[in-house]
Design an enzyme around this catalytic site. Structure first.
Site, mmCIF file in Angstrom:
data_model
loop_
_atom_site.group_PDB
_atom_site.id
_atom_site.type_symbol
_atom_site.label_atom_id
_atom_site.label_comp_id
_atom_site.label_asym_id
_atom_site.label_seq_id
_atom_site.Cartn_x
_atom_site.Cartn_y
_atom_site.Cartn_z
ATOM 1 C CD GLU A 197 -3.081 -1.197 2.087
ATOM 2 O OE1 GLU A 197 -2.831 -0.718 3.210
ATOM 3 O OE2 GLU A 197 -4.174 -1.709 1.792
ATOM 4 C CD GLU A 387 -3.827 -6.315 2.171
ATOM 5 O OE1 GLU A 387 -4.713 -5.678 2.769
ATOM 6 O OE2 GLU A 387 -2.616 -6.074 2.282
HETATM 7 C C1 BGP Z 1 -4.453 -3.222 4.659
HETATM 8 C C2 BGP Z 1 -3.140 -3.766 5.078
HETATM 9 C C3 BGP Z 1 -3.163 -5.018 5.801
HETATM 10 C C4 BGP Z 1 -4.459 -5.326 6.537
HETATM 11 C C5 BGP Z 1 -5.717 -4.836 5.877
HETATM 12 C C6 BGP Z 1 -6.989 -4.919 6.691
HETATM 13 O O1 BGP Z 1 -4.368 -1.861 4.758
HETATM 14 O O2 BGP Z 1 -2.248 -3.938 4.015
HETATM 15 O O3 BGP Z 1 -2.004 -5.051 6.565
HETATM 16 O O4 BGP Z 1 -4.400 -5.149 7.860
HETATM 17 O O5 BGP Z 1 -5.572 -3.548 5.410
HETATM 18 O O6 BGP Z 1 -7.101 -3.835 7.531
HETATM 19 P P1 BGP Z 1 -7.457 -3.941 9.060
HETATM 20 O O7 BGP Z 1 -6.494 -4.907 9.635
HETATM 21 O O8 BGP Z 1 -7.281 -2.589 9.569
HETATM 22 O O9 BGP Z 1 -8.850 -4.423 9.109
#
Ligand code: BGP
Length: 489
Positions: A197, A387
């Site tokens: 990201e 993701e």
């Molecule tokens: C993204 C990241 C991940 C992950 C995901 C879900 O921003 O790359 O590391 O955590 O989001 O977000 P969260 O864990 O805040 O629900």
């Protein structure tokens, strides 16, 4: 059957949220090791030692006294330190992934496990060996690793003593780190991602109300340094092994105009350009887009360029485009609209046509199809959804089962959307949904915000056995993979 026969079905994790073993095997600390847990409404804190010896928590929005250092204190719980202990349980976890039929596993390497401070000239052998063991285990089951080189865990020494990525020197340290990885894991890894990201700076301006101009200006320089470091890594990877494929990783920010007011349309376009295209264009096309000049002017930024930067960016174009996709939001210029539609690093107006998750994120499979089309038609290089998923409250029943029909429904919709996108002509080659085994949430530090097909017995305070349990979605995803996406029932 729209999914290509060698489509990579899999799942995704990141060392800082999954691996644990923070003070084992010679690993150095990262800021995430000193970060407490928050909730959807309360921020996470980093604990710092003050000059009088006491330890105090600060959120990333608070200013702290000059020169104070992050420190671990006894009365706090730091969820990322042990996380869910992949460090000791990797064999068990990989066997579970194999049981689901995974073709690809996205993981990250913890930089400070390889170079504890980030500045050493020789790598930590024990750290290198840990990932050899993981790659060997994956190979045993025919699972292709997809490795993120930097996922939110720059070594603490670099952050505190060198000023982090704002300092150009860090590009050289990243050169050494990536050179080590590409040589060490030649033949074991094929697919790499440089920064997770990377567009987070651009998102902050959008996400945090009244984001300070100076912070944004600094963020743009950080981004430039990271772009150069990433491009140099791409070039290096190709030189070391022509089979290596290196991708970018963007937080996919899909936005719609809330109304048909042309002003809303223009504002949406501006946000889309800044949040997505600014980074995508540099990494895929090898140079800044035309709209960048106006953005720099707005923030009074004169980017500091090194003599070779332009050449590096042009020569270090990525081989494929990857992104995270969770939700969408609406953009409006109408001041009376409440911005209560949250998402991954984004804020906007709520969309009346969509449902929202327990954490207030919109659930929007069509947005995924839309995003895939938009980006593919801009760049026309292979794409991966690295993701995606639903963070939800799950309940472990007394018989060891976890019934998660809501997750199955969410994923079914998104897989159908990918299917449509492939029919639309998008060259989509992989799907690795987030947190395939439950792990620590990045934004809140909670454990109860679960994404996995596998439940991990651990609560928000760190209590639990960390034992693994298959959820209903585990068996469902196994069927999906076995049928190459044809059986979604
Ligand atoms: C993204 C990241 C991940 C992950 C995901 C879900 O921003 O790359 O590391 O955590 O989001 O977000 P969260 O864990 O805040 O629900």
């Amino acid at each position: 059957m729209p999914f290509p026969k060698d489509f990579f079905w899999g799942g995704a994790t990141a060392a800082n949220q999954y691996e644990g073993g923070w003070n084992e095997g010679g690993r150095g600390p990262a800021l995430t090791d000193m970060t407490t847990a928050g909730t959807a409404t309360a921020p996470r804190y980093v604990t710092y030692r003050l000059p009088d010896g006491t330890v105090k928590p600060f959120s990333s929005f608070e200013s702290k006294p000059e020169g104070v250092k992050a420190a671990v204190a006894e009365d706090y719980y730091y969820p990322n330190q042990q996380a869910v202990d992949f460090y000791h349980r990797y064999k068990e976890d990989i066997a579970l992934l194999a049981e689901m039929g995974f073709k690809m596993f996205r993981m990250s390497i913890s930089w400070s496990r390889i170079f504890p401070k980030g500045i050493e000239t020789a790598p930590n052998k024990e750290g290198l060996e840990f990932y050899h063991k993981v790659f060997r285990e994956l190979k045993k089951y025919g699972i292709e690793p997809l490795v993120t080189i930097s996922h939110y865990d720059t070594p603490l020494y670099i952050e505190e003593e060198l000023g982090g990525w704002a300092n150009r020197e860090v590009i050289g340290l990243f050169d050494r780190y990536t050179e080590t990885l590409f040589r060490e894991y030649k033949g074991e890894v094929k697919y790499w991602l440089t920064f997770n990201e990377i567009n987070i700076t651009m998102m902050m301006a959008d996400f945090v109300p009244n984001y300070p101009k100076a912070a944004m200006a600094r963020g743009l320089q950080i981004l430039h340094n990271e772009f150069v470091a990433s491009a140099r890594a791409v070039k290096r990877a190709h030189a070391i092994d022509p089979n290596y494929k290196v991708g970018c990783m963007i937080a996919g920010t899909c936005k719609y105009p809330l109304t048909c007011d042309p002003k809303d349309m223009l504002e949406t376009q501006k946000k889309w350009q800044r949040c997505n295209d600014y980074c995508g264009d540099v990494m895929v096309r090898g140079g800044y887009p035309a709209f960048a000049k106006r953005l720099w002017k707005e923030y009074d930024v004169e980017l500091a360029w090194g003599p070779e930067d332009g050449k590096d960016l042009a020569e270090g174009k990525v081989d494929f485009y990857t992104f995270s996709y969770y939700s969408t939001s609406c953009v409006t210029t109408h001041a009376d609209v409440v911005m209560d539609g949250a998402g991954n690093l984004s804020l906007g107006a709520k969309n009346p046509y969509l449902g929202y998750s327990d954490w207030g994120w919109a659930m929007d499979p069509d947005g995924l199809r839309y995003y895939l089309n938009e980006v593919y038609n801009r760049y026309q290089i292979p794409m991966m959804v690295v993701e995606n998923g639903l963070g939800a409250h799950d309940v472990l029943e007394s018989d060891g089962k976890v019934h998660d029909p809501y997750r199955i429904e969410y994923m079914r919709g998104h897989i159908k959307a990918m299917e449509e996108a492939i029919e639309d002509g998008v060259d989509l080659i992989a799907y690795t949904p987030w947190g395939c085994i439950d792990l620590i949430s990045a934004s809140t530090g909670e454990m109860k915000k679960r994404y996995g097909f596998v439940y991990v017995d651990l609560d928000n305070e760190g209590r639990g056995t960390r034992d693994r349990y298959r959820k209903d979605s585990f068996y469902w995803y196994k069927k999906v993979i076995a049928s190459n996406g044809a059986d979604l029932d």
